[in-house]
Design a protein around this motif. Structure first.
Motif, mmCIF file in Angstrom:
data_model
loop_
_atom_site.group_PDB
_atom_site.id
_atom_site.type_symbol
_atom_site.label_atom_id
_atom_site.label_comp_id
_atom_site.label_asym_id
_atom_site.label_seq_id
_atom_site.Cartn_x
_atom_site.Cartn_y
_atom_site.Cartn_z
ATOM 1 N N ARG A 1 0.715 -1.793 -0.672
ATOM 2 C CA ARG A 1 -0.071 -0.462 0.180
ATOM 3 C C ARG A 1 0.794 1.085 -0.266
ATOM 4 O O ARG A 1 0.524 2.079 -1.002
ATOM 5 C CB ARG A 1 -1.099 -0.236 1.336
ATOM 6 C CG ARG A 1 -1.964 0.949 1.454
ATOM 7 C CD ARG A 1 -2.548 0.981 1.968
ATOM 8 N NE ARG A 1 -3.569 2.189 1.809
ATOM 9 C CZ ARG A 1 -4.463 2.676 2.555
ATOM 10 N NH1 ARG A 1 -4.338 2.483 3.916
ATOM 11 N NH2 ARG A 1 -5.756 3.313 2.539
ATOM 12 N N VAL A 2 1.792 0.882 0.721
ATOM 13 C CA VAL A 2 3.215 2.566 0.623
ATOM 14 C C VAL A 2 3.777 2.916 -0.272
ATOM 15 O O VAL A 2 3.426 4.206 -1.326
ATOM 16 C CB VAL A 2 3.555 2.165 1.841
ATOM 17 C CG1 VAL A 2 5.064 3.354 1.062
ATOM 18 C CG2 VAL A 2 3.730 2.491 3.188
ATOM 19 N N ALA B 1 6.926 6.331 6.754
ATOM 20 C CA ALA B 1 5.723 7.339 6.078
ATOM 21 C C ALA B 1 5.298 8.178 4.822
ATOM 22 O O ALA B 1 6.556 8.507 4.419
ATOM 23 C CB ALA B 1 5.346 8.569 7.233
ATOM 24 N N VAL B 2 4.509 7.684 4.118
ATOM 25 C CA VAL B 2 4.668 7.769 2.915
ATOM 26 C C VAL B 2 2.897 9.430 3.049
ATOM 27 O O VAL B 2 2.375 9.235 3.384
ATOM 28 C CB VAL B 2 3.627 7.560 2.003
ATOM 29 C CG1 VAL B 2 2.479 7.280 2.469
ATOM 30 C CG2 VAL B 2 3.709 8.245 0.371
ATOM 31 N N HIS C 1 0.145 8.143 5.467
ATOM 32 C CA HIS C 1 -0.065 6.698 5.963
ATOM 33 C C HIS C 1 1.236 6.240 6.161
ATOM 34 O O HIS C 1 2.647 6.665 5.639
ATOM 35 C CB HIS C 1 -0.545 5.555 4.244
ATOM 36 C CG HIS C 1 -0.359 4.148 4.746
ATOM 37 N ND1 HIS C 1 -1.501 3.487 5.088
ATOM 38 C CD2 HIS C 1 0.169 3.443 4.301
ATOM 39 C CE1 HIS C 1 -2.078 2.710 5.473
ATOM 40 N NE2 HIS C 1 0.089 2.101 5.237
ATOM 41 N N ALA C 2 0.892 5.188 7.229
ATOM 42 C CA ALA C 2 2.243 5.037 8.168
ATOM 43 C C ALA C 2 2.029 3.784 8.433
ATOM 44 O O ALA C 2 1.226 2.808 8.085
ATOM 45 C CB ALA C 2 2.699 6.098 9.125
ATOM 46 N N PRO D 1 -2.996 13.678 11.107
ATOM 47 C CA PRO D 1 -1.832 14.222 12.545
ATOM 48 C C PRO D 1 -1.287 12.851 12.677
ATOM 49 O O PRO D 1 -0.593 13.168 13.314
ATOM 50 C CB PRO D 1 -3.331 13.464 13.412
ATOM 51 C CG PRO D 1 -4.363 14.399 12.853
ATOM 52 C CD PRO D 1 -4.398 13.638 11.623
ATOM 53 N N THR D 2 -1.871 11.573 12.860
ATOM 54 C CA THR D 2 -0.751 10.572 13.537
ATOM 55 C C THR D 2 0.350 10.416 12.548
ATOM 56 O O THR D 2 1.477 10.450 13.040
ATOM 57 C CB THR D 2 -1.382 8.728 14.064
ATOM 58 O OG1 THR D 2 -2.623 8.956 14.150
ATOM 59 C CG2 THR D 2 -0.613 7.748 13.703
ATOM 60 N N VAL D 3 -0.123 9.877 11.690
ATOM 61 C CA VAL D 3 1.090 9.814 10.499
ATOM 62 C C VAL D 3 2.042 11.133 10.772
ATOM 63 O O VAL D 3 3.246 11.062 10.538
ATOM 64 C CB VAL D 3 0.465 10.329 8.704
ATOM 65 C CG1 VAL D 3 1.813 9.997 7.877
ATOM 66 C CG2 VAL D 3 -0.133 8.652 8.972
#
Length: 389
Positions: A298-299, A346-347, A354-355, A373-375
């Motif tokens: 997915r990354v 992380a991208v 997304h991470a 925010p989390t990424v």
């Protein structure tokens, strides 16, 4: 082409960058920043000039000379010092002082003089402006300097937003107090690129409380356009050209400093490892080979589909080629101090992130997160472990 100089002055010859630095011959000029709804002056931006009438009067030649002499860091620090000194010496200090930082030397420590000036507790808030050129070159230093600035109750701004799509990717990572829209957006507000930038900036401003400034406002039509683009404040020749503060006669809005979000010491240096930050906000999954492969696929897909994306990776035990994983991403930042026993990727791009975080001990375990925010928080942890540009 002959060097321009101030009317009524004689051009100065033979001024060197060594003489400028030794004599502290940088002159700060100040351009007003106004509230677009009331036109009251809310702050000023400091702009550096060398000795009037000299070959080093204007910033392009001044900074080029310092770079050629290997003294760019000294000049950058001197410009910041002189900006603070000029604002502090003015008969009426502005509520906010904006000053630029040179990306190439953002990893240098604050000078003793600058620390002395901040320790004297100026009556205004200082806002340090980063240009997007700092983002890929010194990301870790950028966050560390942001942390230092925040400790004194001051803030940071991201300048020239819109010139390079990378600035949009880094917005949620830096979470600046102020976002400054590049004047090129104002010149072509209906272009697809301009609309995209403004939409992302509006979303980020709503999410974080950042204040948006439009640069390059020269006409009444520009002012209307700037407000349509989402800017609350602005600067440009319509409101005033750069000049000395002592004769500016500005009537400042004293509430302006409080309109800028309060500083958040420690925000740019979060505690924990990437896995710990991600797992505090998303479920932990078994770290199976199949799960890891699917997560990294997915990354890869996200990075390959957007050339404005930025990939930040800790490569310890990364089970795939980083070159393959990064795809078409605009920039790839690899940690030089990876976290033992973890890998994290992380991208992050304009308005999304997304991470994937994996920990081999105690599991193994895997966390995937799409919450921006989390990424961004995972990215801050990663970038604080990055020391080289």
């Amino acid at each position: 082409m002959p060097t321009a100089h101030a009317p009524g002055t004689t051009p100065i010859t033979g001024v060197t960058i060594d003489a400028v630095l030794a004599g502290r011959l940088v002159r700060p000029l100040f351009q007003p920043i106004v509230d677009l709804s009331t036109r009251t002056v809310v702050g000023v931006e400091a702009l550096a000039r060398g000795p009037a009438g000299s070959a080093l009067e204007f910033p392009d030649r001044l900074f080029a000379a310092a770079g050629a002499a290997g003294r760019l860091g000294e000049l950058d620090m001197l410009c910041f010092e002189r900006a603070l000194e000029g604002a502090m010496a003015a008969p009426v200090a502005p509520p906010l002082l904006f000053a630029n930082g040179e990306p190439a030397v953002m990893d240098q420590p604050l000078s003793p003089r600058l620390m002395e000036l901040f320790a004297s507790r100026p009556s205004f808030r200082a806002i340090l402006e980063y240009t997007e050129r700092a983002l890929p070159s010194v990301p870790g230093s950028l966050l560390r300097l942001a942390g230092q600035i925040q400790l004194g109750g001051n803030g940071v701004a991201l300048d020239d937003v819109g010139v390079d799509p990378m600035s949009l990717a880094f917005l949620p990572v830096l979470e600046p107090e102020v976002i400054k829209l590049d004047m090129s957006l104002l010149r072509d507000p209906h272009a697809t690129h301009s609309r995209t930038v403004c939409a992302v900036v509006r979303g980020e401003a709503r999410r974080t409380g950042a204040l948006v400034i439009a640069e390059g406002i020269e006409t009444e039509d520009d002012l209307v356009t700037a407000r349509e683009m989402g800017a609350q404040w602005g600067q440009g020749w319509l409101f005033g050209r750069p000049g000395p503060l002592d004769g500016a006669g500005h009537r400042y809005d004293r509430a302006a400093a409080a309109a800028v979000r309060a500083s958040r010491p420690g925000f740019h240096q979060p505690d924990g490892t990437p896995f710990e930050v991600a797992s505090a906000r998303a479920p932990r999954l078994p770290g199976t080979a199949e799960g890891i492969a699917a997560a990294l696929d997915r990354v890869r897909h996200i990075a390959a589909s957007d050339d404005a994306a930025v990939v930040v990776a800790s490569t310890d035990d990364l089970p795939v080629s980083l070159y393959e994983l990064a795809g078409q991403a605009r920039s790839t930042i690899v940690l030089d101090r990876p976290v033992p026993g973890e890998f994290a990727v992380a991208v992050i791009g304009p308005g999304y992130g997304h991470a994937v975080c994996f920990r081999s001990t105690g599991g193994p375990e895997l966390v995937m997160v799409d919450d921006l925010p989390t990424v961004a928080a995972v990215s801050r942890v990663l970038l604080n472990r990055h020391t080289r540009g």
